[in-house]
Motif scaffolding. Structure first.
Motif, PDB file in Angstrom:
ATOM      1  N   VAL A 127     -16.041  32.935  48.538  1.00 30.09           N
ATOM      2  CA  VAL A 127     -15.004  33.793  49.119  1.00 30.09           C
ATOM      3  C   VAL A 127     -13.779  33.839  48.206  1.00 30.09           C
ATOM      4  N   SER A 128     -13.344  32.661  47.752  1.00 31.73           N
ATOM      5  CA  SER A 128     -12.184  32.611  46.847  1.00 31.73           C
ATOM      6  C   SER A 128     -12.468  33.338  45.538  1.00 31.73           C
ATOM      7  N   ALA A 129     -13.682  33.145  45.000  1.00 33.72           N
ATOM      8  CA  ALA A 129     -14.048  33.810  43.747  1.00 33.72           C
ATOM      9  C   ALA A 129     -14.046  35.321  43.909  1.00 33.72           C
ATOM     10  N   ALA A 130     -14.588  35.796  45.028  1.00 33.43           N
ATOM     11  CA  ALA A 130     -14.646  37.238  45.268  1.00 33.43           C
ATOM     12  C   ALA A 130     -13.245  37.827  45.435  1.00 33.43           C
ATOM     13  N   GLU A 131     -12.379  37.126  46.155  1.00 38.77           N
ATOM     14  CA  GLU A 131     -11.014  37.623  46.327  1.00 38.77           C
ATOM     15  C   GLU A 131     -10.256  37.608  45.004  1.00 38.77           C
ATOM     16  N   GLY A 132     -10.516  36.580  44.191  1.00 37.06           N
ATOM     17  CA  GLY A 132      -9.895  36.543  42.872  1.00 37.06           C
ATOM     18  C   GLY A 132     -10.363  37.685  41.996  1.00 37.06           C
ATOM     19  N   ALA A 133     -11.654  37.989  42.063  1.00 39.03           N
ATOM     20  CA  ALA A 133     -12.196  39.112  41.294  1.00 39.03           C
ATOM     21  C   ALA A 133     -11.569  40.427  41.736  1.00 39.03           C
ATOM     22  N   LEU A 134     -11.421  40.583  43.030  1.00 34.82           N
ATOM     23  CA  LEU A 134     -10.796  41.798  43.559  1.00 34.82           C
ATOM     24  C   LEU A 134      -9.356  41.923  43.067  1.00 34.82           C
ATOM     25  N   MET A 135      -8.624  40.811  43.063  1.00 38.89           N
ATOM     26  CA  MET A 135      -7.248  40.813  42.561  1.00 38.89           C
ATOM     27  C   MET A 135      -7.192  41.249  41.106  1.00 38.89           C
ATOM     28  N   LEU A 136      -8.119  40.738  40.292  1.00 43.41           N
ATOM     29  CA  LEU A 136      -8.141  41.091  38.875  1.00 43.41           C
ATOM     30  C   LEU A 136      -8.494  42.552  38.660  1.00 43.41           C
ATOM     31  N   ILE A 137      -9.453  43.050  39.422  1.00 46.18           N
ATOM     32  CA  ILE A 137      -9.825  44.469  39.302  1.00 46.18           C
ATOM     33  C   ILE A 137      -8.625  45.354  39.613  1.00 46.18           C
ATOM     34  N   GLY A 154     -26.060  40.657  39.905  1.00 44.60           N
ATOM     35  CA  GLY A 154     -26.338  39.426  40.630  1.00 44.60           C
ATOM     36  C   GLY A 154     -25.966  39.584  42.093  1.00 44.60           C
ATOM     37  N   PHE A 155     -26.867  39.155  42.973  1.00 38.41           N
ATOM     38  CA  PHE A 155     -26.605  39.294  44.410  1.00 38.41           C
ATOM     39  C   PHE A 155     -26.759  37.948  45.105  1.00 38.41           C
ATOM     40  N   GLY A 156     -26.140  36.933  44.471  1.00 35.50           N
ATOM     41  CA  GLY A 156     -26.056  35.629  45.101  1.00 35.50           C
ATOM     42  C   GLY A 156     -24.872  35.594  46.053  1.00 35.50           C
ATOM     43  N   ARG A 157     -24.325  34.414  46.278  1.00 33.04           N
ATOM     44  CA  ARG A 157     -23.234  34.281  47.254  1.00 33.04           C
ATOM     45  C   ARG A 157     -22.007  35.092  46.845  1.00 33.04           C
ATOM     46  N   ILE A 158     -21.586  34.938  45.584  1.00 36.48           N
ATOM     47  CA  ILE A 158     -20.406  35.675  45.126  1.00 36.48           C
ATOM     48  C   ILE A 158     -20.682  37.166  45.106  1.00 36.48           C
ATOM     49  N   GLY A 159     -21.847  37.562  44.612  1.00 33.20           N
ATOM     50  CA  GLY A 159     -22.198  38.973  44.555  1.00 33.20           C
ATOM     51  C   GLY A 159     -22.186  39.615  45.927  1.00 33.20           C
ATOM     52  N   LYS A 160     -22.743  38.947  46.912  1.00 30.02           N
ATOM     53  CA  LYS A 160     -22.789  39.483  48.278  1.00 30.02           C
ATOM     54  C   LYS A 160     -21.390  39.698  48.840  1.00 30.02           C
ATOM     55  N   ILE A 161     -20.548  38.651  48.737  1.00 29.58           N
ATOM     56  CA  ILE A 161     -19.207  38.750  49.321  1.00 29.58           C
ATOM     57  C   ILE A 161     -18.354  39.768  48.570  1.00 29.58           C
ATOM     58  N   LEU A 162     -18.483  39.795  47.240  1.00 37.82           N
ATOM     59  CA  LEU A 162     -17.700  40.754  46.449  1.00 37.82           C
ATOM     60  C   LEU A 162     -18.094  42.187  46.785  1.00 37.82           C
ATOM     61  N   CYS A 163     -19.376  42.456  46.872  1.00 36.34           N
ATOM     62  CA  CYS A 163     -19.825  43.804  47.244  1.00 36.34           C
ATOM     63  C   CYS A 163     -19.254  44.207  48.600  1.00 36.34           C
ATOM     64  N   HIS A 164     -19.262  43.281  49.543  1.00 33.91           N
ATOM     65  CA  HIS A 164     -18.732  43.555  50.883  1.00 33.91           C
ATOM     66  C   HIS A 164     -17.250  43.908  50.826  1.00 33.91           C
ATOM     67  N   ARG A 165     -16.478  43.136  50.049  1.00 33.11           N
ATOM     68  CA  ARG A 165     -15.042  43.392  49.951  1.00 33.11           C
ATOM     69  C   ARG A 165     -14.769  44.740  49.260  1.00 33.11           C
ATOM     70  N   LEU A 258     -13.321  31.979  34.374  1.00 33.01           N
ATOM     71  CA  LEU A 258     -13.912  30.715  34.803  1.00 33.01           C
ATOM     72  C   LEU A 258     -12.965  29.990  35.759  1.00 33.01           C
ATOM     73  N   GLY A 259     -13.534  29.274  36.734  1.00 33.14           N
ATOM     74  CA  GLY A 259     -12.715  28.489  37.652  1.00 33.14           C
ATOM     75  C   GLY A 259     -11.742  29.321  38.461  1.00 33.14           C
ATOM     76  N   LEU A 260     -12.128  30.534  38.802  1.00 35.24           N
ATOM     77  CA  LEU A 260     -11.217  31.459  39.472  1.00 35.24           C
ATOM     78  C   LEU A 260     -10.684  30.927  40.804  1.00 35.24           C
ATOM     79  N   PRO A 261     -11.507  30.308  41.651  1.00 35.61           N
ATOM     80  CA  PRO A 261     -10.961  29.799  42.925  1.00 35.61           C
ATOM     81  C   PRO A 261      -9.799  28.833  42.733  1.00 35.61           C
ATOM     82  N   GLY A 262      -9.905  27.957  41.747  1.00 35.53           N
ATOM     83  CA  GLY A 262      -8.829  27.011  41.486  1.00 35.53           C
ATOM     84  C   GLY A 262      -7.586  27.669  40.926  1.00 35.53           C
ATOM     85  N   GLU A 263      -7.764  28.791  40.233  1.00 37.03           N
ATOM     86  CA  GLU A 263      -6.632  29.496  39.633  1.00 37.03           C
ATOM     87  C   GLU A 263      -5.848  30.277  40.677  1.00 37.03           C
ATOM     88  N   ILE A 264      -6.553  30.968  41.561  1.00 37.60           N
ATOM     89  CA  ILE A 264      -5.852  31.885  42.465  1.00 37.60           C
ATOM     90  C   ILE A 264      -5.604  31.303  43.850  1.00 37.60           C
TER      91      ILE A 264
END
Length: 287
Positions: A127-137, A154-165, A258-264
């Motif tokens: 969830v944190s990684a996906a939100e961080g990716a959205l922020m960067l986009i 990729g449609f793993g955990r991050i891929g699924k949540i990011l697509c949803h967001r 890398l390490g996006l959840p810890g960064e954002i």
């Protein structure tokens, strides 16, 4: 309980503070004083671990070859010295344990529990990684996410949540996967499925590409097929999914996050680690 938090980034700092707020005795090692708040966490220099019930090592546990990951410390700790000082009776948790560290632990007769491999951690971290990716986009592109044509590989955990967001913000979302089951779910969610047979022919269609696969998906030939105005984001762990050298040569802008959840979101990420550690301790009968 008595906790020792050794090394790591701001996630581990916030983890230590949260554990102390919960009423535990917490000692932090390999973190310089300017990163620690004025709370109940005791910052220590040498690894004095007598009486420690649970030791929490960083994510990833190894930084440079043979060294513990200690980006917030001016001093270095070797993996070998760290493991040598750990009390065998303590519950020892670490993130992304590499084979070399696990082998050293085996020789010391230490059992390391990898909290990165826990499903509850992986989902919350995604969830944190996906939100961080959205922020960067949103910050790196000069247009709204709405109507952007975005490919997520990729449609793993991050891929699924990011697509949803992204879908919720009105993006035109396509998702690449190799497995038939994943492609079926992509289609069921209303995204555009992209399988290996059509990936190369569709790359020119996208405004943004986000990779979540830790394997080389984008080499020179595929990078050349991207839209000239495309922006690429790689969320995959090492070695990443994009040939960064070729991308630079071709003028394709790429950010490797890398390490996006810890960064954002270090506070949230620290809480995720804490909750996962609590689950481990309950299962071990220590809480």
């Amino acid at each position: 309980m008595n906790f020792a938090v050794i090394g790591g980034d701001m996630r581990q700092v916030k983890l230590a503070e949260l554990l102390a707020e919960d009423g535990h005795n917490v000692a932090a090692f390999a973190v310089d004083k300017e990163y620690m708040g004025a709370g109940a966490v005791t910052r220590k220099g040498s690894l004095e671990l007598a009486g420690t019930d649970c030791v929490i090592l960083p994510l990833p546990v190894m930084g440079k070859e043979g060294l513990l990951s200690t980006p917030l410390s001016s001093e270095s700790l070797t993996i070998q010295d760290t493991l040598f000082n750990l009390p065998p009776e303590a519950i020892i948790c670490a993130g992304k344990i590499d084979p070399a560290t696990r082998e050293l632990a085996r020789h010391r007769k230490l059992e390391l529990i990898d909290y990165l491999e826990r499903e509850e951690f992986a989902v919350a971290n995604a969830v944190s990684a996906a939100e961080g990716a959205l922020m960067l986009i949103m910050s790196e592109t000069a247009v709204t996410v709405h109507n952007l044509k975005i490919l997520v590989t990729g449609f793993g955990r991050i891929g699924k949540i990011l697509c949803h967001r992204l879908w919720g913000l009105g993006a035109e979302v396509s998702a690449y996967a190799r497995e038939c089951a994943d492609l079926a779910w992509i289609k069921a969610y209303g995204y555009h499925p992209v399988d290996p047979g059509v990936l190369d022919d569709s790359l020119h269609e996208f405004d943004v590409v986000v990779n979540t696969v830790p394997a080389r998906i984008f080499g020179e030939s595929r990078l050349k097929k991207l839209n000239p105005g495309v922006w690429c984001l790689d969320l995959a762990s090492k070695p990443g999914g994009i040939d960064f050298i070729k991308a630079a040569e071709l003028g394709v802008p790429v950010l490797w996050a890398l390490g996006l959840p810890g960064e954002i979101a270090p506070v949230t990420s620290g809480a995720v680690i804490r909750d996962t550690i609590y689950n481990i301790l309950k299962e071990e009968g220590a809480m």
